[in-house]
Design an enzyme around this catalytic site. Structure first.
Site, short mmCIF file in Angstrom:
data_model
loop_
_atom_site.label_atom_id
_atom_site.label_comp_id
_atom_site.label_asym_id
_atom_site.label_seq_id
_atom_site.Cartn_x
_atom_site.Cartn_y
_atom_site.Cartn_z
N ASP A 56 0.89 -1.16 0.00
CA ASP A 56 0.00 0.00 0.00
C ASP A 56 0.93 1.21 0.00
O ASP A 56 1.52 1.55 1.02
CB ASP A 56 -0.88 -0.03 1.26
CG ASP A 56 -1.64 1.28 1.48
OD1 ASP A 56 -1.61 2.15 0.60
OD2 ASP A 56 -2.27 1.42 2.55
N GLU A 113 -7.17 0.67 -4.20
CA GLU A 113 -7.14 0.52 -2.74
C GLU A 113 -8.46 -0.04 -2.17
O GLU A 113 -8.42 -0.98 -1.37
CB GLU A 113 -6.78 1.87 -2.10
CG GLU A 113 -5.32 2.23 -2.37
CD GLU A 113 -5.02 3.72 -2.19
OE1 GLU A 113 -5.90 4.45 -1.71
OE2 GLU A 113 -3.90 4.14 -2.55
N LYS A 123 2.89 11.48 -3.50
CA LYS A 123 1.89 10.78 -4.31
C LYS A 123 0.94 11.77 -5.00
O LYS A 123 0.40 11.48 -6.06
CB LYS A 123 1.11 9.83 -3.40
CG LYS A 123 0.20 8.86 -4.11
CD LYS A 123 -0.24 7.82 -3.12
CE LYS A 123 -1.50 7.10 -3.57
NZ LYS A 123 -1.93 6.17 -2.52
MG MG Z 1 -4.29 4.88 2.22
#
Ligand code: MG
Ligand code: ADP
Length: 597
Positions: free
Chosen positions: A8, A169, A70
């Site tokens: 992740d 996700e 990100k």
């Molecule tokens: Mg997250």
């Protein structure tokens, strides 16, 4: 076969997991943490730290501390201006057209920074498993565009990881749910992290997860909550002290740290004290900041942010054609889902208690590891029916956007479009491919101009080129084209411009691998030197204690060897040289001992 890791790669924190004997397991990093801050720090003398150490030195070195990278992955510099203000480090336009972080005489792209985080996770997994890791599954927000996914895959490549699959996700969280519960239900995955918010409606069964709809906002997260508190603290301080701190980077960073701490504390306490001594100094001397914040006031301040997430929930339910009462369980994901007000509002919105059975920080990485386990064949396959969250289409006359694959289509998805020429003997056709929902083409995200070349000459409109647009299981766009004229299928070349060429990505990968090897070499050298050093010390001790028991000729030989050892420690960095010396001293020591006994 070596292990495939699940990662992740978060805006704020990253987590790595694997499957061990059929069950997910979180990899502990060097510092002993289960999560690793996605932060990279650069010291003035070029040293680099990743994770907790980098995060801890952020307030003393805000300009050399890169976080939230990100947000900039795979986005053009011009589109990122809103986010530029949020980070405390300088950003410039990189050669690839993205944002770049200038450090010393280099500009690092977001891919490279992300690669540094991935590298750390990879190394932790390697230390844990005692094997080399080369493959990974990485998660991304559901509404990441093709470009952003490409950038994520590149980051993996640079870190020496072959990214076998990119999964969304929320889909990963749903996979974790399927693995755990193995029952039919309709779940909502509410993911409120540091920089992003996601809500998905997923139907799950024993071995199937079907994403019905996903909504989100990739510029909404815990950092926005912190920002509200920073503004409040700044207002207090400026009013009390009459000092403008809006350009004081270190002060702002300290305010941000204090804001985040206060926020977290309010997740468990009803009131918190903020105390920042020596925040600034002026001619009157040092100025401090002291404030108290109670949960009620905090909740009033952040209500607009929480409201936005609740509105997105309603839209996702609408997209999925589902009534809130038809949702069986709500899985809470992300650090910001720990805020009591958030939990309360989500409970109200869905009219049911929340599922608190999953660790909100880890469930996404667990899902990535489960996908990795499925790819390895260790776990039973789960059919993932994921959807694309952005419409894929092309620009047509009048600068309009014509969607070909509408959003919420199940992946993988494909659509074929016939394209022709508009003038006689036209040899090339340009197709502008975009992702988004806006009517005007230029308001969507451009994936690039695909140039079809080598078209056989002919009258305008006579060529028939079949262009196939596809989105694969990783949510990445593939375009292929064939010239169909006279029934002959001919391949047409496509020129796809991306942020960074394959060549550049591979060059960076090799650079990182070389560096890694050099680091490995350094470590080995340090080990060798340490070994020699302790051997010298123990021989010296023998000599000191038993000088009288040794023969004169013996003594001078030993003394010479000690001298040689000291010199080599000072001068040599030749590994084979030091290895030989180490072995020689070892023999010498055992020889001396045998003489004494
Ligand atoms: Mg997250
Ligand atoms: P991301 O997915 O963006 O990497 P995370 O899921 O790790 O983010 O969440 C990080 C965010 O969660 C940060 O903004 C952090 O301040 C916030 N957070 C973590 N713990 C708590 C808590 N106990 N209460 C409120 N917010 C928290």
């Amino acid at each position: 076969m070596s292990t495939i890791i699940g990662i992740d790669l978060g805006t704020t924190n990253s987590v790595c997991a694997i499957i061990e004997r059929g069950e997910p397991r979180i990899i502990i990093n060097e510092e002993g943490g289960r999560t690793t801050p996605s932060v990279v720090g650069f010291s003035k003398n070029g040293e680099r730290f990743v994770g907790d150490i980098a995060k801890r030195q952020m307030h003393i070195n805000p300009e050399g501390t890169v976080h939230s990278i990100k947000r900039f992955m795979g986005r053009p510099y011009e589109d990122s201006t809103d986010d530029l203000r949020l980070v405390g480090y300088p950003l410039v336009k990189a050669q690839s057209g993205e944002c770049g972080v200038p450090i010393g005489d280099r500009v690092f792209t977001p891919r490279e920074i992300a690669a540094m985080v991935l590298q750390k996770l990879k190394r932790s997994a390697e230390d844990f498993l005692g094997e080399t890791i080369t493959e990974a599954v990485i998660t991304v927000p559901a509404y990441f565009t093709d470009r952003q996914r490409q950038a994520t895959r590149d980051a993996g490549t640079i870190a020496g990881l072959d990214v076998l699959r990119i999964i969304n996700e929320p889909t990963a969280a749903a996979l974790a749910y399927v693995h755990d519960r193995k029952q039919n239900s309709r779940i909502a995955v509410y993911d409120f992290g540091g920089g992003t918010f996601d809500i998905s409606i997923v139907e799950v069964g024993e071995n199937i997860a079907e994403v019905r709809a996903t909504r989100g906002n990739n510029a909404l997260g815990g950092a926005d909550v912190d920002q509200i508190l920073v503004e409040w603290l700044r207002g207090l301080f400026e009013k009390e002290q009459q000092i403008d701190v809006s350009k004081e980077r270190v002060v702002l960073q300290r305010l941000r740290d204090a804001a985040e701490r206060a926020k977290m504390e309010l997740s468990t306490s009803h009131s918190t004290d903020i105390h920042l001594p020596f925040l600034m100094a002026d001619h009157r001397g040092p100025r401090h900041l002291q404030a108290t914040l109670d949960r009620n006031t905090f909740e009033q301040m952040i209500a607009p942010v929480v409201d936005q997430t609740i509105r997105e929930c309603a839209l996702a339910l609408q997209d999925a054609g589902v009534h809130p009462n038809d949702v069986d369980e709500v899985v809470m994901v992300g650090g910001s889902s720990r805020i009591p007000m958030v939990q309360q509002r989500v409970e109200e919105a869905f009219g049911r208690p929340l599922n608190k059975g999953f660790n909100p920080d880890e469930v996404v990485a667990v899902g990535a590891a489960i996908q990795a386990g499925i790819l390895e064949g260790d776990l039973k396959s789960v059919t993932l029916l994921d959807v694309t969250n952005l419409s894929l289409g092309i620009e047509v006359t009048g600068g309009r956007f014509a969607p070909l694959i509408p959003k919420n289509s199940t992946l993988p998805a494909q659509k074929t479009q016939l394209v022709s020429t508009v003038v006689d003997n036209q040899r090339t056709v340009k197709i502008h491919v975009l992702q988004g929902e806006e009517e005007k083409a230029r308001n969507n995200v451009s994936l690039g101009q695909f140039e079809l070349t080598g078209i056989q000459p002919g009258r305008a409109g006579s060529p028939r080129i079949r262009v196939k647009f596809g989105i694969d299981a990783s949510g990445m766009v593939q375009v292929t084209a064939h010239d169909l004229r006279s029934g002959v299928s001919q391949s047409v070349e496509i020129d796809v411009p991306t942020g960074m060429s394959k060549f550049d990505v591979e060059r960076l990968r090799d650079e990182v691998a070389d560096q890694e090897q050099a680091d490995e070499g350094d470590r080995e050298l340090r080990r060798l030197r340490k070994g020699i050093e302790s051997r010298l010390v123990s021989i010296e001790a023998l000599l000191r204690d038993h000088r009288g028991e040794l023969h004169k000729s013996e003594l001078s030989g030993i003394e010479q060897a000690l001298k040689r050892g000291r010199m080599a420690l000072l001068k040599s960095s030749d590994r084979s040289n030091l290895t030989d010396l180490g072995a020689y001293l070892e023999r010498m020591e055992s020889h001396v001992r045998s003489q004494l006994s």
